[in-house]
Enzyme design. Structure first.
Site, PDB file in Angstrom:
ATOM      1  N   HIS A  87      52.413  95.549 -20.125  1.00 56.47           N
ATOM      2  CA  HIS A  87      53.241  96.201 -21.148  1.00 56.47           C
ATOM      3  C   HIS A  87      52.412  97.018 -22.138  1.00 56.47           C
ATOM      4  O   HIS A  87      52.963  97.862 -22.843  1.00 56.47           O
ATOM      5  CB  HIS A  87      54.114  95.179 -21.882  1.00 56.47           C
ATOM      6  CG  HIS A  87      53.408  94.284 -22.845  1.00 56.47           C
ATOM      7  ND1 HIS A  87      53.064  92.988 -22.553  1.00 56.47           N
ATOM      8  CD2 HIS A  87      52.991  94.495 -24.115  1.00 56.47           C
ATOM      9  CE1 HIS A  87      52.489  92.437 -23.608  1.00 56.47           C
ATOM     10  NE2 HIS A  87      52.425  93.331 -24.563  1.00 56.47           N
ATOM     11  N   SER A 130      48.030  91.688 -27.588  1.00 54.46           N
ATOM     12  CA  SER A 130      48.366  91.628 -26.167  1.00 54.46           C
ATOM     13  C   SER A 130      47.234  92.135 -25.298  1.00 54.46           C
ATOM     14  O   SER A 130      46.659  93.194 -25.549  1.00 54.46           O
ATOM     15  CB  SER A 130      49.619  92.459 -25.878  1.00 54.46           C
ATOM     16  OG  SER A 130      50.771  91.697 -26.088  1.00 54.46           O
ATOM     17  N   ASP A 188      53.012  90.817 -15.758  1.00 56.60           N
ATOM     18  CA  ASP A 188      52.530  91.446 -16.988  1.00 56.60           C
ATOM     19  C   ASP A 188      51.005  91.543 -17.048  1.00 56.60           C
ATOM     20  O   ASP A 188      50.396  91.244 -18.078  1.00 56.60           O
ATOM     21  CB  ASP A 188      53.059  90.692 -18.215  1.00 56.60           C
ATOM     22  CG  ASP A 188      53.042  91.566 -19.479  1.00 56.60           C
ATOM     23  OD1 ASP A 188      52.657  92.740 -19.377  1.00 56.60           O
ATOM     24  OD2 ASP A 188      53.407  91.041 -20.553  1.00 56.60           O
TER      25      ASP A 188
END
Length: 603
Positions: free
Chosen positions: A176, A286, A207
């Site tokens: 992402h 992230s 992911d």
């Protein structure tokens, strides 16, 4: 049944501060069992599974690092020099009191700091400096498409995240972070310039992504980080990244508080093992590594937006599977076991199934539906009671024991590859049997998996906008449909598996909008309905629908019927041959009347 609700917007992605950290309709549309399912009630219900591992909570603080320098000592010294405000006020009256207060503060501080420095997640100053130089700041420019106005050019937006260097001069990050990227610039903490990077592999279902950099100078002096093993509960962990609030490397420290299985927010439907930590994970973290004993034991990727200090890591078992999958140069993805089941928990149920010699505690799950084209379709039947998988006995709750902890039995399927064999023991008609199933991938959940960086499909005919009912469209219009009471749309989308609506290759088509023109006056009654047929031929999916339109509009009138509706939409042959489509396109500034991904047809 063991349904568990995942509230809408429970999970937020944390890698893109330039974007909304909460998907608009996240969580309410996905099945947590990408590989198996439980029937749930309510449109927001999903089949998530809860592990039997313990839960430990602990508060931690945010500690910023500047190029590997531990700022906690600076903060401690500042605290020691100033003391608390109460002590300072008292000590101003007496020099002796001041010295005594500072001496006491020093002892307290030394004790607290010593205790704190013991809990570092296995990082001393020198190894940390080397590890920090392998952490990468990622800045991305990406495109975002509108599903309300699918003909529009995409908007450009900026975002950021974190990555880390692994063997082979590769950078690992979250999918992402780089989804839809048109430009990626990266740099390490000590570097004064950034470097151009590109996506080599991306896996939206777990992911994860791999970036590469052509300039070898970028990797100079960096040590690849090693992927470790799954950490134990209540063990310290250090998360490194570049979250919002600054441009320099930052870390958070905490402990492993839970190991479970849940939905990965990025795709909205796939579920894999996760590691919960109480270290703060914020937008920008992230893709950053979680370190224990000098090795990566997880990749930061999402957090619960309604809770404090509850972050989630992608565990080593998922990371290793991803790396193994791309060894041949391409990413294939996960297999689909393809059963819907319910637990076997009480004596009456056992008796009704004519299962003999089943002492308490009862075990196994009963299959009540097999998904066409899936792994299970080659050897299992509805009504079978699954009692073991790959040698692991299945409990009455549907769990198996793995490394001393209980997980959903489909955890054993989650890490196999297409073509691998899965050994299943079952009871059918009161008799035991066994079968070796060849694992297969399936398109069963493809339409419920969010896509990124791809222009939406649509077909505009006489001002009526038709679109495939997929996850991106549900994200865009789901709340509107819910507020308007469009029960049919929500039911067809959320319960296509549970109630036997799935057809192999099938995706519903929805009439979502009417662009006003004389040829479609009074046509609002057809809006937000699911197409059933075109000129008497049932529609399988969007590509099939477009082929039927193009074939029949050349012959005469086009008659479109909708699910559960007696009144068809009739498009007159003379209007179809006229200039209405061109006039509508010109009036509303629409450059193409349709877009079909599979054929690459644009007009």
């Amino acid at each position: 049944m063991r349904p568990r609700r995942i509230p809408s917007n429970q999970f937020g992605l944390v890698g893109q501060p330039g974007l909304s950290s909460e998907p608009e309709y996240a969580g309410s549309s996905g099945y947590a069992g990408f590989f198996g399912y439980r029937e749930c009630s309510g449109f927001a219900a999903v089949a998530a599974y809860s592990g039997r591992s313990g839960s430990i909570s602990r508060n931690t603080g945010l500690i910023d690092l500047m190029t590997g320098r531990d700022r906690s000592c600076d903060s401690a010294r500042a605290f020691e020099a100033s003391g608390t405000s109460e002590t300072s006020e008292t000590c101003r009256a007496s020099g002796t009191g001041l010295r005594r207060g500072l001496r006491l503060s020093g002892w307290i501080l030394a004790f607290v700091l010593g205790a704190f420095c013991l809990d570092t997640g296995g990082l001393s100053a020198e190894p940390f400096q080397a590890i920090s130089e392998s952490v990468v700041q990622i800045n991305v420019e990406s495109v975002d498409f509108s599903y309300r106005d699918p003909w529009q050019a995409p908007s450009l937006q900026g975002s950021g995240g974190t990555g880390f260097i692994i063997e082979g001069n590769r950078i690992m990050t979250n999918a992402h972070v780089v989804s839809g990227a048109v430009q990626i610039r990266i740099k390490r903490p000590s570097q004064k310039k950034d470097y151009q990077a590109r996506v080599a592999h991306i896996a939206h279902d777990c992911d994860l992504a791999i970036l590469t950099v052509e300039d070898p100078e970028f990797f100079s002096g960096a040590r690849p980080l090693e992927i470790g093993s799954q950490p134990a509960l209540n063990t310290p962990v250090t998360v490194l990244g570049f979250p919002i609030g600054g441009n320099r490397l930052s870390i958070t420290r905490g402990v492993v508080s839970r190991i479970d299985m849940d939905v990965y927010s990025h795709s909205g439907v796939d579920a894999h093992r996760i590691i919960q930590v109480d270290a703060a994970i914020n937008p920008g973290n992230s893709g950053g590594p979680a370190i224990q004993d000098g090795k990566v034991i997880g990749v930061a990727f999402q957090a619960i937006t309604s809770a404090e200090n509850l972050g989630y890591l992608i565990p080593p078992v998922v990371v290793q599977r991803f790396l193994k999958d791309i060894e041949d140069g391409s990413y294939e993805g996960y297999v689909e076991f393809g059963v819907l089941d319910s637990p076997i928990q009480n004596p009456s149920q056992i008796q009704a199934l004519e299962i003999k010699d089943r002492p308490s505690p009862y075990y196994g799950v009963q299959v009540y539906r097999i998904i066409p084209g899936s792994t299970a379709a080659t050897g299992l039947k509805p009504g079978d009671v699954l009692i073991s998988i790959n040698g692991h006995r299945i409990t009455g709750e549907g769990d198996v024991e793995i490394e001393g902890a209980l997980y959903p039995y489909l955890e054993l399927v989650d890490h196999v590859f297409e073509g691998d064999r899965i050994a299943v023991e079952y009871i059918r008609d009161g008799k035991k049997g066994s079968v070796s199933l060849e694992s297969k991938r399936s398109d069963v959940l493809t339409f419920k998996r969010r896509t990124y960086g791809k222009a939406p499909e649509y077909y505009l005919l006489q001002g009526y906008l038709f679109q495939p009912l997929n996850a991106n469209l549900m994200d865009a219009l789901g709340r509107q449909w819910s507020s308007e009471g469009r029960v049919q749309l929500l039911y067809r989308y959320h319960y296509h598996l549970f109630h036997g609506l799935y057809q192999e290759g099938g995706v519903d088509v929805v009439l979502t909008r009417r662009l006003a023109h004389p040829v479609n006056a009074y046509g609002d009654r057809y809006l937000n309905q699911i197409v059933e047929s075109v000129n008497g031929e049932d529609v399988l999916n969007f590509q099939h629908f477009v082929r039927l339109l193009q074939k029949n509009r050349k012959k005469g009138d086009v008659v479109i019927r909708f699910q559960d509706s007696e009144v068809p939409l009739v498009l007159d042959a003379s209007n179809l041959k006229g200039q209405a489509d061109a006039e509508i396109a010109n009036r509303y500034g629409i450059p193409r009347l349709f877009r079909i991904e599979s054929k690459g047809e644009n007009q």
